[in-house]
Enzyme design. Structure first.
Site: not given
Ligand code: GRF
Length: 218
Positions: A32, A113, A129, A161, A163
């Site tokens: 975090g 997701l 990322h 998205d 992917g």
């Protein structure tokens, strides 16, 4: 699309409500530190956003302590406790809905997701990322950069998205990889970049949203 154009497009997808600050939820799985960077930025006098919800999927995460210390609503929704992914996601969606969230930030959230989740917040979920996407998507991106002997590494914030780390890139920051770098030193360099990049993008999205005319009078 440029950072500016993409941020404008994201802002257009967020209904403008009568509020002082954008309401942001952060989803986390790990330490975090990026959540902390967002919390710290949100406390600045010129911040246009507030972190109003933190959801983790791992009970060991430090995120709950960080959130509680800042008096932010937080929940652990452990995917292992749900027989189906859709039920796990539904529980998170309930929290997002109840907290009236405008923008969802995935900051080290290690679950992919589903389309139906994304459709509930179209163009309103961003991810961080630790690589210069499209290079090294997926897990262990920093180790992959070292293994590939990349000269340059970095981090990316992109729209989510369906992917794995494939959505449109909003912005990136890069650093040199030195011969003497190892996983610890390169992770530290990349995280320093992340802690500046992510809050800056959230602030820019919030600024764009709050500039627009109201679409409701609640
Ligand atoms: C960050 O490096 C982020 O890029 C990746 O996971 C890490 C999370 O770190 N997706 P932290 O939990 O914010 O410290």
């Amino acid at each position: 699309m440029s950072r500016h154009d993409l941020i404008k497009a994201i802002a257009q997808s967020i209904p403008k409500r009568r509020r002082e600050k954008l309401r942001v939820a952060v989803l986390v799985s790990g330490n975090g530190s990026n959540l902390q960077a967002l919390i710290d930025y949100s406390k600045r006098f010129d911040s246009r956003f507030e972190i109003t919800l933190v959801v983790g999927n791992n009970k060991e995460s430090l995120a709950y302590k960080r959130a509680s210390a800042a008096f932010i609503e937080n929940h652990c929704v452990d995917h292992r406790q749900f027989p189906k992914k859709s039920l796990f996601e539904e529980r998170i969606l309930v929290h997002l809905h109840e907290a009236n969230i405008d923008l969802v930030v995935l900051a080290g959230f290690l679950r992919v997701l589903s389309r139906s989740f994304l459709e509930r917040y179209p163009n309103r979920i961003i991810n961080l990322h630790p690589s210069l996407l499209p290079r090294h998507p997926g897990l262990h991106a920093i180790q992959k950069a070292l293994d590939a002997r990349d000269d340059i590494a970095g981090c990316t914030v992109h729209l989510v998205d369906e992917g794995l780390d494939t959505g449109p890139i909003i912005d990136q920051q890069s650093c040199l990889v030195r011969l003497e770098d190892d996983l610890t030193t390169l992770t530290k360099k990349i995280q320093t970049l992340e802690h500046a990049l992510l809050p800056g993008i959230v602030q820019d999205i919030a600024t764009q949203v709050l500039k627009r005319p109201f679409t409701d009078f609640a």
